[in-house]
Scaffold this active site. Structure first.
Site, short mmCIF file in Angstrom:
data_model
loop_
_atom_site.label_atom_id
_atom_site.label_comp_id
_atom_site.label_asym_id
_atom_site.label_seq_id
_atom_site.Cartn_x
_atom_site.Cartn_y
_atom_site.Cartn_z
N SER A 6 99.19 18.90 12.15
CA SER A 6 98.83 18.80 10.72
C SER A 6 98.38 20.18 10.25
CB SER A 6 97.69 17.80 10.53
OG SER A 6 97.07 18.04 9.28
N HIS A 30 103.33 17.76 10.73
CA HIS A 30 102.81 16.66 9.91
C HIS A 30 102.34 17.24 8.58
CE1 HIS A 30 100.81 12.69 9.50
NE2 HIS A 30 99.85 13.36 8.91
N ASP A 32 100.55 16.63 5.12
CA ASP A 32 99.63 15.71 4.44
C ASP A 32 99.67 15.92 2.94
OD1 ASP A 32 98.31 14.15 6.46
OD2 ASP A 32 97.46 16.04 7.19
N MET A 34 98.53 14.75 -0.76
CA MET A 34 97.45 14.00 -1.42
C MET A 34 97.55 14.15 -2.93
SD MET A 34 94.32 15.10 1.00
CE MET A 34 94.46 15.05 2.78
N HIS A 63 103.47 12.71 5.38
CA HIS A 63 102.52 11.60 5.22
C HIS A 63 102.06 11.58 3.76
CE1 HIS A 63 98.19 10.09 6.40
NE2 HIS A 63 98.88 9.18 5.74
N MET A 65 99.89 10.37 1.04
CA MET A 65 98.65 9.67 0.66
C MET A 65 98.65 9.65 -0.86
SD MET A 65 96.18 11.35 3.52
CE MET A 65 97.33 12.67 3.87
N MET A 134 95.77 5.24 10.87
CA MET A 134 94.73 6.21 10.51
C MET A 134 93.48 5.95 11.34
SD MET A 134 96.13 8.19 8.32
CE MET A 134 94.65 9.20 8.14
N ASP A 172 96.50 9.28 13.51
CA ASP A 172 96.15 10.44 12.67
C ASP A 172 94.66 10.45 12.33
OD1 ASP A 172 96.19 12.51 10.85
OD2 ASP A 172 97.41 11.47 9.36
C1 DX5 Z 1 93.66 13.04 6.87
C2 DX5 Z 1 95.02 13.54 7.26
C3 DX5 Z 1 95.13 14.02 8.67
C4 DX5 Z 1 94.27 15.18 9.01
C5 DX5 Z 1 94.17 15.35 10.50
O1 DX5 Z 1 93.74 12.53 5.58
O2 DX5 Z 1 95.98 12.53 7.09
O3 DX5 Z 1 96.48 14.33 9.00
O4 DX5 Z 1 94.71 16.38 8.45
O5 DX5 Z 1 93.28 16.36 10.72
P1 DX5 Z 1 92.25 16.36 11.91
O6 DX5 Z 1 93.07 16.46 13.15
O7 DX5 Z 1 91.43 17.57 11.62
O8 DX5 Z 1 91.47 15.09 11.84
ZN ZN Z 2 98.08 12.77 7.91
#
Ligand code: DX5
Ligand code: ZN
Length: 212
Positions: A6, A30, A32, A34, A63, A65, A134, A172
Site C-alpha cells: 500500500s 495496493h 487506496d 478515498m 481498493h 473506499m 479490513m 488490509d
Molecule cells: C486503510 C487502507 C490500508 C492501509 C494499510 O484505509 O485501506 O490499505 O493503507 O496501511 P497500514 O499497513 O499502514 O495499516
Molecule cells: Zn486498502
C-alpha cells in the site's frame, strides 16, 4: 504469503525511484482510493494510478473506499488496474458492480469493514475474484490490527475449499511482522503499508512478510 504494497503512506518526494524500487520487490501494488464520503479522508485518484502504471509491470490491486464506486470503475480500469475491489457497505448494487468491473476486463473484488460479517457476503462469493477483509476501520494507514479479522479470513478459507471458489483472500490494515503470522495460513496475499514504507530498511521487512 504474497505481498501487496500500500503506497498510502509512501513519501511522494522522489516517488519514481522509491516506488520502482519497492514495486520490484513485492507481488502487487495496493492503491487506496478515498472519496471523503465513504471514509473521512482523501487520497489520490485515477490520474495518479495511471502515472504509476508507467513505472512498474506489477499488478495493481485497486481498493475503492468510495460511496459510489460504480461511477468510477471505467476510469480505474483504464488507469491500469488488474483488480478493482469495492465495499459491500457502499451505496451500490453489489452484483451489478461486480458485473461492471468484469465488463471492463478487470478482476472483481469485494471488501468488508470490521463490523461486517462473512455471512453477509456469502451470496456473492461465487462471483468474485478477491475478498478483502479490513483489519482496521478504513480511512487511514498506520492503525492497529484488529484480531477479529483472523476468524474472517479463516472462514473465507474454509468456504473457498469447501465450495471450490476461486477468489483470492486478502487482508488490509495493521499488517506487520508481529501480526502477519496469525493470518498467513489463511490468506493468499496481505496488504502492508506503513510497516514497509516507513521502515529504515524496507527490504528486510518485505522479506519477513514473504517468508510467512
Ligand atoms: C486503510 C487502507 C490500508 C492501509 C494499510 O484505509 O485501506 O490499505 O493503507 O496501511 P497500514 O499497513 O499502514 O495499516
Ligand atoms: Zn486498502
Amino acid at each position: 504469503m504474497k505481498i501487496a504494497l500500500s503506497i498510502l503512506t509512501l513519501d511522494f518526494s522522489n516517488v519514481e525511484n522509491k516506488f520502482k524500487d519497492l514495486a520490484s520487490k513485492v507481488d502487487y501494488i495496493h492503491m487506496d482510493i478515498m472519496d471523503a464520503e465513504f471514509v473521512p479522508n482523501i487520497s489520490f485518484g485515477y490520474g495518479i494510478v495511471g502515472n504509476l502504471r508507467k513505472l512498474t509491470d506489477k499488478p495493481f490491486d485497486t481498493h475503492l473506499m468510495m460511496m459510489h464506486p460504480q461511477n468510477y470503475i471505467k476510469q480505474f480500469a483504464a488507469a491500469g488496474s488488474q483488480y478493482i475491489t469495492f465495499h459491500v457497505e457502499a451505496d451500490c448494487d453489489v452484483l451489478s458492480t461486480i458485473k461492471l468491473i468484469k465488463e471492463n476486463n478487470v478482476k472483481a473484488g469485494i471488501s468488508i469493514k470490521p463490523k461486517t460479517s462473512v455471512e453477509e457476503i456469502e451470496k456473492y462469493l461465487p462471483y468474485v475474484d478477491m475478498v478483502l477483509v479490513m483489519s482496521v476501520e478504513p480511512g487511514f494507514g498506520g492503525q492497529k490490527f484488529m484480531p477479529s479479522a483472523i476468524e474472517k479470513v479463516k472462514k473465507l478459507n474454509e468456504l473457498k475449499k469447501a465450495n471450490g471458489y476461486n477468489y483470492l483472500i486478502n487482508i488490509d490494515g495493521g499488517i506487520n511482522g508481529d501480526t502477519a503470522p496469525s493470518i498467513a495460513d489463511y490468506v493468499d496475499l496481505a496488504v502492508s503499508g506503513s510497516y514497509i514504507c516507513n521502515a529504515d530498511n524496507p527490504d528486510e521487512r518485505i522479506e519477513i512478510l514473504k517468508k510467512l
